[in-house]
Motif scaffolding. Structure first.
Motif, PDB file in Angstrom:
ATOM      1  N   ARG A  26       0.830  -1.216   0.000  1.00 22.84           N
ATOM      2  CA  ARG A  26       0.000   0.000   0.000  1.00 22.84           C
ATOM      3  C   ARG A  26       0.860   1.258   0.000  1.00 22.84           C
ATOM      4  O   ARG A  26       0.606   2.201  -0.742  1.00 22.84           O
ATOM      5  CB  ARG A  26      -0.934   0.015   1.216  1.00 22.84           C
ATOM      6  CG  ARG A  26      -2.315  -0.523   0.928  1.00 22.84           C
ATOM      7  CD  ARG A  26      -3.291  -0.197   2.053  1.00 22.84           C
ATOM      8  NE  ARG A  26      -2.913  -0.753   3.338  1.00 22.84           N
ATOM      9  CZ  ARG A  26      -3.116  -2.006   3.710  1.00 22.84           C
ATOM     10  NH1 ARG A  26      -3.694  -2.851   2.890  1.00 22.84           N
ATOM     11  NH2 ARG A  26      -2.747  -2.422   4.890  1.00 22.84           N
ATOM     12  N   ARG A  27       1.872   1.263   0.867  1.00 23.11           N
ATOM     13  CA  ARG A  27       2.750   2.443   0.931  1.00 23.11           C
ATOM     14  C   ARG A  27       3.484   2.652  -0.395  1.00 23.11           C
ATOM     15  O   ARG A  27       3.664   3.771  -0.846  1.00 23.11           O
ATOM     16  CB  ARG A  27       3.755   2.305   2.064  1.00 23.11           C
ATOM     17  CG  ARG A  27       3.196   2.752   3.397  1.00 23.11           C
ATOM     18  CD  ARG A  27       4.293   3.016   4.417  1.00 23.11           C
ATOM     19  NE  ARG A  27       5.099   1.851   4.728  1.00 23.11           N
ATOM     20  CZ  ARG A  27       4.814   0.981   5.704  1.00 23.11           C
ATOM     21  NH1 ARG A  27       3.757   1.154   6.453  1.00 23.11           N
ATOM     22  NH2 ARG A  27       5.602  -0.043   5.933  1.00 23.11           N
ATOM     23  N   ARG A  30       0.490   3.360  -3.157  1.00 20.83           N
ATOM     24  CA  ARG A  30      -0.421   4.446  -2.795  1.00 20.83           C
ATOM     25  C   ARG A  30      -1.769   4.374  -3.520  1.00 20.83           C
ATOM     26  O   ARG A  30      -2.141   5.313  -4.235  1.00 20.83           O
ATOM     27  CB  ARG A  30       0.214   5.805  -3.076  1.00 20.83           C
ATOM     28  CG  ARG A  30       1.505   6.052  -2.391  1.00 20.83           C
ATOM     29  CD  ARG A  30       1.955   7.483  -2.588  1.00 20.83           C
ATOM     30  NE  ARG A  30       3.365   7.721  -2.599  1.00 20.83           N
ATOM     31  CZ  ARG A  30       4.228   7.515  -1.618  1.00 20.83           C
ATOM     32  NH1 ARG A  30       3.828   7.014  -0.512  1.00 20.83           N
ATOM     33  NH2 ARG A  30       5.488   7.809  -1.741  1.00 20.83           N
TER      34      ARG A  30
END
Length: 169
Positions: free
Chosen positions: A74-75, A78
């Motif tokens: 996810r990081r 994004r």
């Protein structure tokens, strides 16, 4: 042959942006159902302890990120934020997961409140889907969970759902 078939299935599932039916995998690899099932089991075993896992829902199969490493993905990628589910949505989702296929009327009977907007929200998020029609008056929709539901909960199949407690059964 199994090694090549396992590699082919891994490549196909990795490249696909959607769950694939077992039949599609059989056709793509020109293999029988027993060979595909054996190769999928080999792939599942090979992925143990890795960042990916094989996920199954009925006759659909998909290669997905393991929940333990999802935050890193996810990081890095994004993705757009979809917001958190409300307690009502979690309640409804649990009812669908354990009672599927289930009608809206049955969900409302269990919850004691109208569930139209909650079900619509869960459908928009691709967590529940119409899986058929009931035989009652008006042929009510029957709801079930989706592959996305498994992804959100980090399950490889519905068989991994915890058994309901005596209080909620």
């Amino acid at each position: 042959m199994t090694d090549t078939l396992t590699q082919a299935l891994e490549a196909i599932l990795f490249s696909s942006n959607r769950p694939l039916k077992l039949r599609e995998l059989q056709q793509a690899t020109e293999s029988g159902s027993k060979e595909v099932e054996a190769a999928l089991e080999e792939l599942r075993d090979a992925l143990a302890g890795r960042g990916l896992m094989l996920q199954r829902h009925g006759d659909h199969v998909q290669l997905v990120t393991r929940p333990e490493v999802a935050a890193y993905v996810r990081r890095a990628l994004r993705p757009e934020v979809t917001g958190k589910l409300s307690p009502a949505a979690y309640e409804t989702l649990a009812i669908v997961a354990y009672q599927q296929p289930v009608t809206r009327a049955r969900i409302e009977e269990i919850r004691g409140v109208n569930c139209d907007s909650v079900l619509a929200n869960l459908e928009l998020r691709n967590l529940v889907i119409e899986v058929g029609r009931g035989s009652g008056p008006g042929l009510p929709k029957l709801y079930g969970t989706t592959m996305r539901f498994l992804q959100v909960l980090g399950l490889s199949s519905l068989d991994e759902l915890p058994a309901p407690s005596a209080e909620t059964a």
